[in-house]
Design an enzyme around this catalytic site. Sequence first.
Site, PDB file in Angstrom:
ATOM      1  N   GLU A 111      -9.189 -11.982   5.214  1.00 29.92           N
ATOM      2  CA  GLU A 111      -8.193 -11.466   6.158  1.00 29.92           C
ATOM      3  C   GLU A 111      -8.885 -11.319   7.516  1.00 29.92           C
ATOM      4  O   GLU A 111      -8.688 -12.110   8.412  1.00 29.92           O
ATOM      5  CB  GLU A 111      -7.653 -10.116   5.660  1.00 29.92           C
ATOM      6  N   HIS A 113       0.842  -1.206   0.000  1.00 25.54           N
ATOM      7  CA  HIS A 113       0.000   0.000   0.000  1.00 25.54           C
ATOM      8  C   HIS A 113       0.875   1.253   0.000  1.00 25.54           C
ATOM      9  O   HIS A 113       1.739   1.403   0.867  1.00 25.54           O
ATOM     10  CB  HIS A 113      -0.908   0.020   1.228  1.00 25.54           C
TER      11      HIS A 113
HETATM   12 ZN   LIG Z   1      -3.643  -4.809   2.069  1.00 28.16          ZN
END
Ligand SMILES: [Zn+2]
Length: 357
Positions: free
Chosen positions: A207, A17
């Site tokens: 996740e 990111h």
């Molecule tokens: Zn990520």
Amino acid sequence: MTLASIRQAPKAVLHDHLDGGLRPATVLELAAECGYEQLPAHDAESLGQWFRDAADSGSLERYLETFAHTVAVMQTPEGLRRVARECAQDLAADGVVYAEVRFAPEQHLERGLSLDEVVEHTLAGFTEGAEQAAADGTPIRVICLLTAMRHAARSLEIAELAVRFRDRGVGGFDIAGAEAGYPPSRHLDAFEYMRANCAHVTIHAGEAFGLPSIHEAVAFCGCDRLGHGVRITDDIFDSETEPRLGLVANYVRDMRIPLELCPSSNVQTGAVPSLEKHPFDLLARLRFRVTVNTDNRLMSDTDMSREMLKLVETFDYGWSDLERFTINAMKSAFIPFPERLRIIDEVIKPGYAVLIG
Ligand SMILES: [Zn+2]
């Protein structure tokens, strides 16, 4: 195998990111330039430590607060350009030869930039960084993925933006943000738009939330890759003895859908309890297409070499394993097939051949 020798190895990262990889000193300087006064620390060392502590705190609120500070200093042409430039340089200095860096343009409109301008300035920064890296003798190919926030309602607009910039350095589309309560199917129109345009999609799934999220991402949204996807283990039974795969896990493996695994981040967010208990090795042994990634280098105080070293220390991997994971990533890249092959044949294989000896 040491950190220094792993740094020499060619590496490919698919999940990194932009707003999670700033240099602490850059955060401070950009904050001073744009008049942002809410930083929690005022020198690079203590600011870096604050980011790491917040990410380690186990509190999602504190973890998310870290991004409020990085995103706040990425609202101007100069800020976006510098962060992207340094990102490419930092990855290249770590021996990364191919990178896909993602960010959410809709989060960078606070000071009046348009979505297109945000992407243009960021791409310009990547180009500058890659040029500088090549001049420094560490060539890198960087492309950008555009992320839509899953709690928001701009995903179709961002998908259109990704397609508009597809020939200028944007490789695909992603959704990210709070997983629970915001299933990927909420953004079906965006994924359908990408598919209709033969464009690439990866989805953060599996996740924070389990199998239903992965099922939607692959079955309803038709993603090319899974961001994390660690919870695919919810569909693997008797993993200690004779592993049996459920329908979704089988499909992901059969279709060679790559898993963008991020070891340190997966532990920090509680997706897995510890590195030792990370299913990376189980998934690798079951021949899923596993890849190694950084996620947020600043918050996790990491880079590709350190992620690989952790895996080497935990699972006793050798150079040929790291080469396989790197080729897995390169095969899964969102660039044309001949370009993937060229990097595998001309950069990755010769690089590991030297290390394997
Ligand atoms: Zn990520």
